[in-house]
Design a protein around this motif. Sequence first.
Motif, PDB file in Angstrom:
ATOM      1  N   ALA A 156      30.158  30.882  62.824  1.00 25.38           N
ATOM      2  CA  ALA A 156      30.711  32.182  63.174  1.00 25.38           C
ATOM      3  C   ALA A 156      32.090  32.004  63.789  1.00 25.38           C
ATOM      4  CB  ALA A 156      29.769  32.876  64.136  1.00 25.38           C
ATOM      5  N   GLY A 157      32.695  33.141  64.128  1.00 18.93           N
ATOM      6  CA  GLY A 157      34.009  33.088  64.766  1.00 18.93           C
ATOM      7  C   GLY A 157      33.869  32.838  66.254  1.00 18.93           C
ATOM      8  N   ASN A 158      33.156  31.777  66.581  1.00 22.88           N
ATOM      9  CA  ASN A 158      32.851  31.517  67.985  1.00 22.88           C
ATOM     10  C   ASN A 158      34.097  31.385  68.852  1.00 22.88           C
ATOM     11  OD1 ASN A 158      30.673  30.708  69.983  1.00 22.88           O
ATOM     12  ND2 ASN A 158      32.126  29.031  70.174  1.00 22.88           N
ATOM     13  N   SER A 159      35.138  30.769  68.313  1.00 20.57           N
ATOM     14  CA  SER A 159      36.330  30.583  69.136  1.00 20.57           C
ATOM     15  C   SER A 159      37.393  31.623  68.805  1.00 20.57           C
ATOM     16  CB  SER A 159      36.848  29.152  69.016  1.00 20.57           C
ATOM     17  OG  SER A 159      37.609  29.013  67.852  1.00 20.57           O
ATOM     18  N   GLY A 160      36.974  32.698  68.149  1.00 21.61           N
ATOM     19  CA  GLY A 160      37.896  33.769  67.779  1.00 21.61           C
ATOM     20  C   GLY A 160      38.165  34.735  68.918  1.00 21.61           C
ATOM     21  N   PRO A 161      38.982  35.764  68.640  1.00 23.11           N
ATOM     22  CA  PRO A 161      39.517  36.628  69.695  1.00 23.11           C
ATOM     23  C   PRO A 161      38.530  37.638  70.295  1.00 23.11           C
ATOM     24  CG  PRO A 161      40.266  37.389  67.547  1.00 23.11           C
ATOM     25  CD  PRO A 161      39.528  36.099  67.314  1.00 23.11           C
ATOM     26  N   ARG A 162      37.357  37.802  69.682  1.00 20.08           N
ATOM     27  CA  ARG A 162      36.441  38.817  70.231  1.00 20.08           C
ATOM     28  C   ARG A 162      35.117  38.216  70.701  1.00 20.08           C
ATOM     29  NH1 ARG A 162      36.081  41.098  65.700  1.00 20.08           N
ATOM     30  NH2 ARG A 162      38.087  40.558  64.789  1.00 20.08           N
ATOM     31  N   ASN A 163      35.144  36.948  71.035  1.00 17.09           N
ATOM     32  CA  ASN A 163      33.991  36.362  71.710  1.00 17.09           C
ATOM     33  C   ASN A 163      34.184  36.586  73.200  1.00 17.09           C
ATOM     34  OD1 ASN A 163      31.965  34.917  72.851  1.00 17.09           O
ATOM     35  ND2 ASN A 163      32.188  33.127  71.529  1.00 17.09           N
ATOM     36  N   TRP A 164      33.587  37.639  73.686  1.00 17.09           N
ATOM     37  CA  TRP A 164      33.743  38.027  75.087  1.00 17.09           C
ATOM     38  C   TRP A 164      32.459  37.737  75.867  1.00 17.09           C
ATOM     39  CZ3 TRP A 164      36.561  43.449  74.413  1.00 17.09           C
ATOM     40  CH2 TRP A 164      37.783  43.234  73.756  1.00 17.09           C
ATOM     41  N   GLY A 165      31.619  36.894  75.292  1.00 17.36           N
ATOM     42  CA  GLY A 165      30.383  36.514  75.968  1.00 17.36           C
ATOM     43  C   GLY A 165      30.639  35.410  76.989  1.00 17.36           C
ATOM     44  N   PHE A 166      29.728  35.238  77.928  1.00 15.65           N
ATOM     45  CA  PHE A 166      29.855  34.207  78.987  1.00 15.65           C
ATOM     46  C   PHE A 166      31.296  34.204  79.512  1.00 15.65           C
ATOM     47  CE2 PHE A 166      26.656  32.961  75.834  1.00 15.65           C
ATOM     48  CZ  PHE A 166      25.536  33.061  76.636  1.00 15.65           C
ATOM     49  N   VAL A 167      31.921  33.036  79.627  1.00 10.24           N
ATOM     50  CA  VAL A 167      33.371  32.967  79.812  1.00 10.24           C
ATOM     51  C   VAL A 167      33.801  31.920  78.795  1.00 10.24           C
ATOM     52  CG1 VAL A 167      35.291  32.527  81.386  1.00 10.24           C
ATOM     53  CG2 VAL A 167      33.151  33.467  82.288  1.00 10.24           C
ATOM     54  N   THR A 168      34.185  32.376  77.605  1.00  9.33           N
ATOM     55  CA  THR A 168      34.348  31.477  76.470  1.00  9.33           C
ATOM     56  C   THR A 168      35.789  31.417  76.023  1.00  9.33           C
ATOM     57  OG1 THR A 168      32.159  32.205  75.756  1.00  9.33           O
ATOM     58  CG2 THR A 168      33.448  30.929  74.187  1.00  9.33           C
ATOM     59  N   GLY A 169      36.425  30.306  76.216  1.00  8.91           N
ATOM     60  CA  GLY A 169      37.787  30.159  75.699  1.00  8.91           C
ATOM     61  C   GLY A 169      37.744  29.730  74.249  1.00  8.91           C
ATOM     62  N   GLY A 170      38.885  29.726  73.600  1.00 10.71           N
ATOM     63  CA  GLY A 170      38.982  29.167  72.257  1.00 10.71           C
ATOM     64  C   GLY A 170      39.667  27.819  72.353  1.00 10.71           C
TER      65      GLY A 170
END
Length: 468
Positions: free
Chosen positions: A70-84
């Motif tokens: 998935a787009g895990n490191s993309g711009p709309r992963n706002w879960g937890f505190v997730t950087g790309g």
Amino acid sequence: MNKIIRQDLQEVDAFLQEVKDYSVSHLLEIDALPVKAASATFERLELPRKGKGASNALQQFNERYGQHLAGNSGPRNWGFVTGGATLPAIAGDWLTTVFDMNAADKDTAPLQIETETIAMLRQLFGLPEAFSGCFVTGATMANFAGLAIARQWLGKQLGVDVAQEGMAALANAKIVSCTPHSSTVKSLAMLGFGRNAMLKLSSLPERESIDIKVLKEYLEAHKGEPLIVVASAGTVNTVDFDDLEAIAELKNEYGFWLHVDAAFGAFAACVAEHRHLLNGWEAADSITIDAHKWLNVPYDAAMIFTRHTDLQLDTFKNAGAAYLGDPAKDFKYSNYTPENSRRLRALPAWYTLVAYGADGYADIVNNNIQLARRLGALIQENAAFRLLAPVRLCVVCFTLNVADEEKQAATDALIKALDESGKVMLTPTVYQGVPAIRAALVNWRTEENDLSIVWEEIKRQAAVLTVE
Ligand SMILES: *Cc1c(COP(=O)(O)O)cnc(C)c1O
């Protein structure tokens, strides 16, 4: 050499070209991929008797897993505190692997790279030179290392070398905090303090920040007892900060070890307007800062900063192994961290810091904060939702405006619907007893347009839920 291995070596150029193309296609389509991969089960692959080489492994990987990435490191992963991962950080990570240097050796380029990167980070965060730092695998290990050095300090107050003699002298040690991250409590379990050694003091009303009056009363009542204070510089639900200046003053008076968990809150230092939140943190004995969150380098990287390298050496040195040299004479990071053989995890950070500098990071951090605040304002103005805390930096904590007894089911359903939409990932939480949702914006790619996409989707899904 095995025939297949030899053939791969001969085709290194063609193979890495394939890997590059594969990577580029992922990075170019990351916006369009679902943010959260749908859960899937896989039939397990057996160990092959004979492998078919590198290119075939890439092909098999793509066939099995390509559709599920998935787009895990993309711009709309706002879960937890997730950087790309910024592009130079990806390059640094790739090259860390290509050179595969052990960042444990003395007098080598890896040592110099780590030292130089730590110095750049100190500048980025405006930390005094008195702090030295090392890379560890994540903020959990940074908290572990900080508290391990604290443990050594506590023992020293009692005339005991805990690293040498064990924990017996510290059976009554207390670790005081207000809203500690779970990894701090986990570290207490790993360090032999035990989870029960954590004492949570109360917060200010409607806050996650420690009530300084309560802390002072505690210190007064327990004068002279072994004590570590773990302060939060950015809690995960509402990015609240303890009053570090006031805690620093108490430290002067009562003399405890001060560990500051600034895993992502440290990045407030990048933007002039928010720097004051960290005032007082220079009095800390140890500070945790994550790199794989707001610095946007790949997993797994974080830093532990401390002003007590002597105690750090006592804690982590490899003693009595002739082939590893004399820890007191030969400076090696492996005598200062839990890991011995060490990946050069400073390199991705080095690349991205050199590529973008202080201004680049001020822009990334500021941009995330502005967008988070805009989302907070939109939520506040909409009767379907309730904002649960002011948006201090990068986290928006909110809930649905439904009856209390429906809140849990409603927030769960909204998060599930958003996961399935593929457009955004948020995480559930409970804030002051209220089932809630968090959006944490720390990705370098997130833009205006992402906010619009997410906000439209949140409203749409919430409306569907309420109609049902
Ligand atoms: C994420 C986080 C941690 C733990 O970090 P890992 O990198 O997941 O080990 C610790 N403290 C705070 C405040 C965090 O946000």
